[in-house]
Design a protein around this motif. Structure first.
Motif: not given
Length: 452
Positions: A349, A144, A332, A142, A76-78, A146-147
């Motif tokens: 996470y 969620d 985000t 985030n 999930g990393q940007p 997950k990200s």
């Protein structure tokens, strides 16, 4: 010689949430220490440590392990990640099978010349992945669960950041000897952390001569100076690696029980959290200098907590988490808006099997604390603690500025700096990331933040 010791506190805000487990851990420790039937073993004692005798500590071959620890990518990393990340275990006692987990982030620019900084969370018994993923690390999670999104004010912008989960039993750190978990205490924690550092430097030898700093928050008011003392003591006696320790910094430090508790309850009263009657009763029935307390003291301090209500003890004026269910948000998060439900998000996470595989950890049930606020460890308590030292003042109390606004206040003493961060809660980088980074950068540079 350590060139600077700093303690940073929050001004006017604290973390008082029922969901904040770090506060609960510290409160339970204090009650245990005051109980005649529950002595706390393995406490810190300088006199016991100050000996000229030295026994070499355990150091193992670390050849090739750094490459095995390199993180390919975090789930999930940007996009656009331009720095190296590593994580894994360092064995500190092979006979017991005791190993400590670390997460290491190199600075995206000039990592070969920037200092190495160790971060320790408090509790006691709370994971430093709190600092890594919810405070000062390169990412935040985030809603969620997950990200990830980028932290523009990550401390890795100015230093190479090493996060350590300590002692064994905290987070992903473990021991194959379960009795180790019952022997945790300040002394063993410092000894194991020292062994970890020596072995980690063998794994990453390019950092052996680098300037080294130790930072942390809350009960790290014990962990940080005790580890620093252990390093300085062994630097004089060993022919092993000499750790190039330059300074320490502690956020909202729980330094000693007497001044910290006095400062905490005084702060609550002055911020209208407690009634006059309850505060007067605390002053009458509680003697925080002693190791035991009366039943009346227990009753009035419990009442002080009850009077507070359901607020965030680590940040008095912050919202609390009202919905523990994760949001399926598509957008985000913002680094300038701290999610009060961060604990549930972080647990989700780090308990994801894909995330654990990426971090090179044994499959486990990760928890924030195994084993503070800030109305929990307020500026009042820090000032009481510092006043007991009777240090000469070198820079009188004054504001410091960021972007033409007051970022906080400071007072410099001989060998020590007290600095507040305006508008921050107990976990300072969570609530005021830009001001926290400015403070941290000034600390590394050995200068005071600007006066205007």
């Amino acid at each position: 010689m350590i060139k600077l010791i700093a303690t940073f506190c929050l001004l006017a805000l604290f973390d008082f949430t029922n969901a904040d487990i770090q506060a609960d851990r510290l409160y339970e420790l204090l009650k245990t220490k005051k109980s005649r039937n529950s002595p706390v073993s393995n406490t810190w004692s300088v006199s016991d440590e100050a000996t000229n005798e030295y026994s070499p500590v355990y150091i193992a071959s670390q050849d090739g392990l750094s490459e095995l620890d390199k993180i390919v990518t975090l789930p999930g990393q940007p996009s656009g990640v331009d720095f190296n990340q590593y994580s894994g275990y360092v064995t500190v006692n092979p006979n017991a099978g005791r190993a400590l987990f670390y997460y290491f982030v190199e600075s995206p620019t000039d990592s070969s010349t920037k200092p190495l900084v160790l971060w320790l969370n408090g509790g006691p018994g709370c994971s430093s992945m709190i600092g890594a993923m919810a405070e000062l690390g390169p990412f935040r999670i985030n809603s969620d669960g997950k990200s990830l999104f980028k932290n523009d004010y990550a401390w890795s912008n100015v230093a190479n950041m090493l996060f350590l989960e300590s002692p064994a039993g905290v987070g992903f750190s473990y021991s194959n000897t379960t009795s180790d978990y019952d022997r945790s205490g300040d002394k063993n924690t410092a000894d194991d952390a020292y062994i970890f550092i020596l072995n980690w430097l063998e794994r990453f030898p390019q950092y052996k001569t680098r300037d080294f700093y130790i930072t942390g928050e809350s009960y790290a008011g014990h962990y940080v100076p005790q580890l620093a003392y252990t390093i300085l003591l062994n630097n004089k006696k060993t022919n092993q690696t000499v750790v190039n320790l330059k300074g320490i910094a502690i956020g909202n430090a729980w330094i000693d029980d007497e001044t910290s508790q006095e400062g905490m309850y005084d702060y609550w009263w002055t911020h209208a959290v407690n009634s006059d009657a309850t505060h007067a009763a605390i002053l009458k029935y509680c003697d925080f200098a002693n190791e035991t307390s009366s039943e009346m003291c227990y009753k009035v301090t419990d009442k002080a907590w009850d009077e507070m209500g359901d607020i965030d003890i680590y940040n008095l004026y912050a919202p609390i988490c009202l919905n523990t269910g994760l949001k399926n948000a598509s957008g985000t998060g913002s680094i300038n808006v701290f999610d009060p439900c961060w604990q549930y998000i972080l647990e989700t996470y780090l308990n994801d099997t894909v995330v654990q595989k990426a971090l090179h950890v044994k499959p486990t049930s990760w928890d924030l604390c195994s084993g503070d606020t800030d109305a929990r460890v307020p500026i009042t308590a820090s000032r009481y603690s510092i006043n007991t030292l009777n240090l000469p003042i070198e820079t009188a109390w004054r504001p410091w500025y960021l972007n033409k606004e007051v970022g906080g206040y400071l007072e410099a003493y001989k060998g020590l700096l007290l600095i507040t961060v305006r508008g921050a809660g107990h976990t300072v980088p969570s609530y005021q990331p830009q001001r926290a980074l400015t403070l941290f950068s000034s600390f590394l540079g050995g200068v005071l933040p600007p006066p205007s």
